[in-house]
Write a protein that holds these residues in place. Structure first.
Motif, PDB file in Angstrom:
ATOM      1  N   ALA A 297       0.879  -1.153  -0.080  1.00 18.07           N
ATOM      2  CA  ALA A 297       0.087  -0.029  -0.168  1.00 18.07           C
ATOM      3  C   ALA A 297       1.051   1.308  -0.076  1.00 18.07           C
ATOM      4  N   PRO A 298       0.841   2.130  -0.932  1.00 20.45           N
ATOM      5  CA  PRO A 298       1.462   3.440  -1.031  1.00 20.45           C
ATOM      6  C   PRO A 298       1.261   4.387   0.211  1.00 20.45           C
ATOM      7  N   ASN A 299       0.103   3.931   0.778  1.00 21.64           N
ATOM      8  CA  ASN A 299      -0.275   4.767   2.057  1.00 21.64           C
ATOM      9  C   ASN A 299       0.026   4.285   3.348  1.00 21.64           C
ATOM     10  N   ALA A 300       1.117   3.549   3.431  1.00 18.98           N
ATOM     11  CA  ALA A 300       1.211   2.753   4.645  1.00 18.98           C
ATOM     12  C   ALA A 300       1.627   3.771   5.852  1.00 18.98           C
ATOM     13  N   GLY A 301       1.975   4.809   5.550  1.00 23.65           N
ATOM     14  CA  GLY A 301       2.185   5.939   6.571  1.00 23.65           C
ATOM     15  C   GLY A 301       4.001   6.102   7.046  1.00 23.65           C
ATOM     16  N   PRO A 302       4.022   6.516   8.184  1.00 24.95           N
ATOM     17  CA  PRO A 302       5.293   6.826   8.503  1.00 24.95           C
ATOM     18  C   PRO A 302       6.309   5.628   8.610  1.00 24.95           C
ATOM     19  N   GLY A 303       5.724   4.458   8.582  1.00 25.63           N
ATOM     20  CA  GLY A 303       6.646   3.215   8.282  1.00 25.63           C
ATOM     21  C   GLY A 303       7.060   2.972   7.050  1.00 25.63           C
ATOM     22  N   LEU A 304       6.713   3.582   6.083  1.00 27.00           N
ATOM     23  CA  LEU A 304       6.782   3.170   4.723  1.00 27.00           C
ATOM     24  C   LEU A 304       8.290   2.958   4.623  1.00 27.00           C
TER      25      LEU A 304
END
Ligand code: TRP
Length: 485
Positions: A297-304
């Protein structure tokens, strides 16, 4: 008018450019830019952000360097002195004070993330990621982030590292290290981009980053799942233009205070902005091919970045070495940024309180360390609702934990929003209003030292009109939107 800096002077204009680039290039480019781009839908967000760098970032950076070099002190005292010189009110010191606060708040979470980077240097070196699936890499991240004591240890190490440099003075060693290590970081990023080119997700990544789809920027799902129009993404892009260029809190101003008279402000600002933007875009081009090749998911957040890059380090030959080097260089980039986050506060304490640098660094370091603990609990999953529930349950029996709305966000998100979206743009706005409307134009022209009248006019008019209007427009719309919700 000539003043001397009590904190010393850069050895050359190039040294200043290196230090300012060291400040600008950091976690903001490699950790933050990709994940917010992912959250706000890609291309259109990138385009708006680039536009803000152009019409806001570069003019504000020039204004900050100009003020710093004229005042030659910490941002608070520089603004106070220049305001007096222009017979203006002391309220113009606002960006100085807001900057000390913003730098301190940002550093408190910045150092937690940088601490995670240190941990990943060792993990990569130990070969932990070898042949891991994306799911495996993610579960490594989650179990790591679930352990508060572990995070605290790394956070402590990073705070100490930062304060050691700050205590000794920012100039010794910084130039040499940046000159050598920053290009190395770029080479490593390029390698990752080339690797991405060979993967199946590269085309999609390029389209995601560079094909603007404004629907994805303007329409977002709200809590109840329905899709609503919002300019939040534009506001985030505005804030990020300030954050990534280290603007709005005096970091570049304080570095400008150590710049000698005959350096070209325009050229310096353009160089720093170009270098900073390139690193951000390269980071995007390194990370998103991995996202799309592995159906993540591109929108995984700060853990990306912690979820994506290790997948590659585990798959390529020599990946342990490349991964170790990458995280080490990222750590270095974060370090040179962190130093500039706290330098305005240190310079101020040294000037006004006559503290030694060592004492200022120690006291500030302890405060940053303590506040960082709150961000550590955000990483382990504690929400504002959890905290509120705890507090309320001291007094009454609580049946259900507080959930929904602001309760679902956490301390880290709260201070990130407060600093990036509010304090930095307000600080930058004050700076351009002062230079554009309060300083005598003769003084501005004299200090800016433009060779070409045309370029001076272009910059001056942008600073007077376009930049403040853009910041105000985004603010006003954001506030109206907040009330309508
Ligand atoms: N620009 C840095 C980054 O992108 C962070 C940073 C350093 C910063 N100094 C700053 C952000 C001052 C805002 C203000 O990682």
């Amino acid at each position: 008018m000539q003043r001397d800096s009590v904190h010393g002077i850069w050895s050359s204009q190039f040294a200043f450019i290196l230090a300012a680039t060291g400040s600008a290039v950091g976690l903001g480019n490699i950790w933050k830019f990709p994940y917010i781009t992912g959250e706000y839908g890609g291309g259109a967000f990138v385009l708006v952000y680039l536009l803000f760098v152009l019409i806001l970032g570069i003019p504000v950076m020039m204004a900050e360097i100009l003020l710093g070099r004229r005042g030659r002190r910490s941002p608070i005292n520089t603004m106070r002195m220049l305001a007096r010189e222009e017979r203006a009110t002391r309220l113009w010191c606002f960006p100085g004070y807001a900057g000390v606060l913003a730098g301190f708040l940002i550093l408190s979470y910045y150092s937690v993330v940088a601490g995670e980077v240190i941990a990943y240097v060792f993990r990569a070196a130990a070969g932990v990621f070898e042949n891991q699936t994306p799911d495996g890499v993610r579960s490594i991240l989650y179990s790591f982030q679930g352990n508060a004591e572990n995070l605290l240890g790394w956070h402590t190490i990073f705070v100490v590292m930062t304060m050691l440099v700050v205590a000794r003075g920012v100039r010794s060693g910084l130039e040499k290290a940046v000159r050598f290590l920053m290009p190395l970081l770029v080479i490593l990023l390029l390698m990752l981009v080339f690797y991405g080119m060979t993967s199946s997700g590269f085309d999609r990544a390029v389209r995601f980053l560079f094909q603007p789809d404004f629907n994805k920027l303007f329409y977002r799902a709200n809590e109840s799942g329905s899709v609503v129009f919002t300019l939040e993404g534009v506001w985030v892009a505005l804030g990020h233009a300030f954050f990534t260029l280290s603007l709005g809190m005096g970091a570049i101003m304080v570095y400008g205070a150590y710049l000698h008279r005959d350096a070209s402000i325009g050229r310096a600002a353009l160089t720093v902005a170009l270098a900073d933007t390139s690193v951000g875009l390269l980071a995007g081009l390194a990370i998103f091919p991995i996202v799309f090749s592995n159906n993540m998911a591109p929108n995984a957040g700060p853990g990306l970045i912690f979820e994506t890059l290790p997948v590659v380090f585990g798959a390529i030959p020599g990946g342990a070495l490349v991964g170790t080097m990458f995280f080490a260089l990222l750590l270095f980039a974060a370090w040179t940024s962190a130093i500039s986050l706290i330098e305005p506060a240190v310079a101020w304490l040294v000037e006004s309180r006559r503290w030694s640098r060592a004492r200022a660094a120690t006291v500030l370091g302890m405060l940053v360390w303590m506040l960082g603990i709150a961000s550590i609990f955000s990483a382990t999953g504690v929400t504002l609702g959890d905290i509120a529930t705890r507090i309320v349950s001291l007094f009454v029996v609580v049946e259900h934990p507080l959930r929904g709305g602001i309760y679902d966000s956490n301390w880290f998100m709260l201070i990130d929003t407060l600093t990036t979206r509010i304090l930095l743009p307000l600080g930058g706005l004050t700076v351009v209003l002062f230079v554009g409307w309060r300083m005598r134009i003769m003084a501005v022209r004299d200090e800016a030292g433009f060779a070409s009248r045309r370029l001076f006019r272009l910059w001056y008019l942008t600073l007077r009109y376009l930049t403040p209007l853009a910041v105000l427009a985004v603010f006003i719309v954001g506030i109206i939107e907040g009330f309508l919700r």
